[in-house]
Design a protein around this motif. Structure first.
Motif, PDB file in Angstrom:
ATOM      1  N   CYS A 121       0.857  -1.186   0.000  1.00 25.19           N
ATOM      2  CA  CYS A 121       0.000   0.000   0.000  1.00 25.19           C
ATOM      3  C   CYS A 121       0.894   1.237   0.000  1.00 25.19           C
ATOM      4  O   CYS A 121       2.107   1.145   0.206  1.00 25.19           O
ATOM      5  CB  CYS A 121      -0.963   0.005   1.192  1.00 25.19           C
ATOM      6  SG  CYS A 121      -0.187  -0.041   2.825  1.00 25.19           S
ATOM      7  N   GLN A 122       0.276   2.388  -0.236  1.00 23.95           N
ATOM      8  CA  GLN A 122       1.010   3.641  -0.431  1.00 23.95           C
ATOM      9  C   GLN A 122       0.761   4.589   0.738  1.00 23.95           C
ATOM     10  O   GLN A 122      -0.374   4.998   0.973  1.00 23.95           O
ATOM     11  CB  GLN A 122       0.550   4.283  -1.742  1.00 23.95           C
ATOM     12  CG  GLN A 122       1.237   5.589  -2.095  1.00 23.95           C
ATOM     13  CD  GLN A 122       0.664   6.176  -3.382  1.00 23.95           C
ATOM     14  OE1 GLN A 122      -0.548   6.219  -3.562  1.00 23.95           O
ATOM     15  NE2 GLN A 122       1.524   6.607  -4.277  1.00 23.95           N
ATOM     16  N   THR A 156      -5.454   5.342   2.732  1.00 21.41           N
ATOM     17  CA  THR A 156      -4.483   4.340   2.294  1.00 21.41           C
ATOM     18  C   THR A 156      -5.224   3.136   1.730  1.00 21.41           C
ATOM     19  O   THR A 156      -5.776   2.323   2.475  1.00 21.41           O
ATOM     20  CB  THR A 156      -3.573   3.915   3.457  1.00 21.41           C
ATOM     21  OG1 THR A 156      -3.061   5.092   4.095  1.00 21.41           O
ATOM     22  CG2 THR A 156      -2.421   3.068   2.962  1.00 21.41           C
ATOM     23  N   SER A 157      -5.231   3.019   0.415  1.00 23.18           N
ATOM     24  CA  SER A 157      -5.982   1.947  -0.249  1.00 23.18           C
ATOM     25  C   SER A 157      -5.431   0.572   0.133  1.00 23.18           C
ATOM     26  O   SER A 157      -4.218   0.333   0.071  1.00 23.18           O
ATOM     27  CB  SER A 157      -5.915   2.113  -1.768  1.00 23.18           C
ATOM     28  OG  SER A 157      -6.452   3.352  -2.160  1.00 23.18           O
ATOM     29  N   LEU A 158      -6.340  -0.315   0.533  1.00 19.38           N
ATOM     30  CA  LEU A 158      -6.040  -1.729   0.802  1.00 19.38           C
ATOM     31  C   LEU A 158      -4.987  -1.927   1.892  1.00 19.38           C
ATOM     32  O   LEU A 158      -4.344  -2.975   1.943  1.00 19.38           O
ATOM     33  CB  LEU A 158      -5.612  -2.446  -0.481  1.00 19.38           C
ATOM     34  CG  LEU A 158      -6.641  -2.429  -1.620  1.00 19.38           C
ATOM     35  CD1 LEU A 158      -6.093  -3.179  -2.832  1.00 19.38           C
ATOM     36  CD2 LEU A 158      -7.958  -3.041  -1.172  1.00 19.38           C
ATOM     37  N   ALA A 159      -4.828  -0.954   2.782  1.00 24.19           N
ATOM     38  CA  ALA A 159      -3.857  -1.114   3.869  1.00 24.19           C
ATOM     39  C   ALA A 159      -4.201  -2.316   4.742  1.00 24.19           C
ATOM     40  O   ALA A 159      -3.312  -2.958   5.315  1.00 24.19           O
ATOM     41  CB  ALA A 159      -3.802   0.150   4.717  1.00 24.19           C
ATOM     42  N   PHE A 207     -10.518   2.169   1.662  1.00 23.05           N
ATOM     43  CA  PHE A 207      -9.573   3.160   2.167  1.00 23.05           C
ATOM     44  C   PHE A 207      -9.423   2.984   3.682  1.00 23.05           C
ATOM     45  O   PHE A 207     -10.353   2.534   4.362  1.00 23.05           O
ATOM     46  CB  PHE A 207     -10.055   4.580   1.876  1.00 23.05           C
ATOM     47  CG  PHE A 207     -10.091   4.931   0.422  1.00 23.05           C
ATOM     48  CD1 PHE A 207      -8.976   4.772  -0.375  1.00 23.05           C
ATOM     49  CD2 PHE A 207     -11.243   5.437  -0.149  1.00 23.05           C
ATOM     50  CE1 PHE A 207      -9.004   5.105  -1.720  1.00 23.05           C
ATOM     51  CE2 PHE A 207     -11.291   5.780  -1.489  1.00 23.05           C
ATOM     52  CZ  PHE A 207     -10.162   5.619  -2.276  1.00 23.05           C
ATOM     53  N   ASN A 208      -8.275   3.378   4.188  1.00 24.20           N
ATOM     54  CA  ASN A 208      -7.993   3.227   5.611  1.00 24.20           C
ATOM     55  C   ASN A 208      -7.183   4.407   6.122  1.00 24.20           C
ATOM     56  O   ASN A 208      -6.543   5.129   5.349  1.00 24.20           O
ATOM     57  CB  ASN A 208      -7.180   1.958   5.874  1.00 24.20           C
ATOM     58  CG  ASN A 208      -7.853   0.706   5.363  1.00 24.20           C
ATOM     59  OD1 ASN A 208      -8.589   0.045   6.071  1.00 24.20           O
ATOM     60  ND2 ASN A 208      -7.598   0.366   4.102  1.00 24.20           N
ATOM     61  N   GLU A 209      -7.194   4.579   7.428  1.00 26.14           N
ATOM     62  CA  GLU A 209      -6.206   5.442   8.061  1.00 26.14           C
ATOM     63  C   GLU A 209      -5.223   4.530   8.781  1.00 26.14           C
ATOM     64  O   GLU A 209      -5.603   3.497   9.341  1.00 26.14           O
ATOM     65  CB  GLU A 209      -6.856   6.440   9.020  1.00 26.14           C
ATOM     66  CG  GLU A 209      -7.784   5.851  10.058  1.00 26.14           C
ATOM     67  CD  GLU A 209      -8.439   6.923  10.912  1.00 26.14           C
ATOM     68  OE1 GLU A 209      -7.997   8.086  10.854  1.00 26.14           O
ATOM     69  OE2 GLU A 209      -9.392   6.590  11.637  1.00 26.14           O
TER      70      GLU A 209
END
Length: 381
Positions: A121-122, A156-159, A207-209
């Motif tokens: 993830c990015q 954060t996509s797919l974290a 999405f995630n934090e």
């Protein structure tokens, strides 16, 4: 191998190997769909050598010409193959490591990306640093042979399913803006990392934090030189808008065709206003494809990537709005309880974010204004 022969090869392979239950599964706003099955499909692609087509052969790729990479993405989308789950690793980090990573970093991480055994993830955006990436505040402090990372990333996509994250951190105390940043590779599965899902309008949470509370990574897992992460981060963003965009446009075309079919079925295509909007959508997609092809022909594209983001984000967002208009009043009613959406409702709701994520329209316009038109720079704190 000639291009047409290559096209027939991938078309036949997909016809023989694509599971019917995975057709048209996944994608923005629908990343939760059959994730485990799509991950296994990714590994099927890898075993058949259909991943990492543009990588050098010495690093495990096929070193295919741009034309054949384009053909793969087009045929993949035309077949309705599922949305890829390892795109962040293959499409963003891997090209960055190939361009800037050490041989040890390439040896350690490229095989896991190619074989889809390690997910990435990015770690760019923060609550106070969205599209203005230079405002990053997450800190990285060197402690012996390890970097200690403290801070928060968001969107954060797919974290939640990732093993690693490439994280932009501020490693030089007192530095400002794009100075003093480093590009670190950080393991996600450790006590110092907390991932919290962000529920979206679609009811899903791709999405995630991400919270880093003295998370650690090895000293040598910095890409490029410490303090020079801005250059690496910008290069990664350039890779984000590469050849795979043509595959996305094939998906866009299929969506548009579906909306046209819906308009024919419910009679709204007889409305000259609706028919005009459908025509303009088709013209817009042709413009987008032409611009993408022109950009791919440029060795080192600059502002062209910003133009592409502006065009496709607004166009696809508008497509969702057009779908709602064609559906009429039924677009306001969910398909089931508690909150079951159809593909057009998901397209519309997720589309609200498309002019923000991946670089907001405001930021892209600033880039064009300052770097192309020579207008005064926006004042930044």
């Amino acid at each position: 191998m000639q291009d047409e022969e290559f096209r027939q090869q991938i078309r036949q392979w997909l016809a023989e190997n694509l599971p019917p239950e995975l057709v048209d599964v996944g994608g923005p706003g629908r990343e939760h769909e059959a994730f485990a099955e799509r991950l296994e499909w990714e590994r099927v692609l890898a075993r058949a050598n259909w991943t990492c087509l543009g990588w050098p052969t010495a690093l495990g790729g096929r070193d295919l010409p741009l034309s054949q990479q384009m053909i793969f993405h087009e045929e993949y989308a035309l077949a309705g193959a599922p949305a890829r789950v390892a795109v962040v690793g293959e499409g963003l980090l891997a090209p960055t490591l190939i361009a800037f990573g050490t041989p040890a970093q390439q040896e350690r991480f490229l095989p896991g990306i190619k074989n889809a055994t390690e997910m990435w993830c990015q770690g760019y955006s923060e609550p106070g640093a969205g599209s203005d990436l230079a405002s990053v505040a997450t800190k990285g402090v060197l402690d012996g042979d390890e970097w200690v990372i403290t801070g928060q990333k968001i969107w954060t996509s797919l974290a939640h399913v990732s093993d690693w994250c490439f994280v932009i951190t501020r490693t030089e105390p007192g530095s400002k803006r794009h100075h003093g940043l480093s590009y670190l590779l950080v393991p996600m599965r450790q006590p110092g990392v907390t991932v919290r899902p962000i529920k979206q309008l679609t009811g899903t949470s791709e999405f995630n934090e991400v919270f880093f509370d003295e998370a650690r990574t090895a000293r040598d897992l910095v890409v490029g030189e410490p303090g020079q992460g801005w250059r690496i981060a910008m290069a990664t963003l350039g890779f984000e808008r590469g050849v795979a965009m043509l595959g996305h446009q094939v998906r866009f075309r299929r969506e548009l065709s579906g909306i046209v079919a819906m308009a024919r079925a419910n009679g709204t295509i007889d409305d000259p206003v609706i028919r005009g909007k459908l025509t303009r959508a088709w013209v817009g997609l042709e413009v987008l494809r032409a611009h993408t092809l022109r950009t791919l022909a440029i060795e080192k594209p600059g502002f062209e990537a910003s133009v592409a983001k502006l065009v496709w984000g607004k166009w696809h967002q508008g497509l969702g709005e057009l779908a709602m208009e064609v559906m009429g009043p039924s677009s306001m009613v969910t398909r089931g309880l508690p909150y079951e959406l159809d593909e057009w409702q998901s397209l519309y709701l997720f589309g609200r974010a498309e002019t923000i994520y991946g670089g907001s329209d405001e930021i892209q316009r600033n880039i064009i204004a300052e770097r192309v038109l020579g207008l005064p720079r926006q004042e930044r704190v």
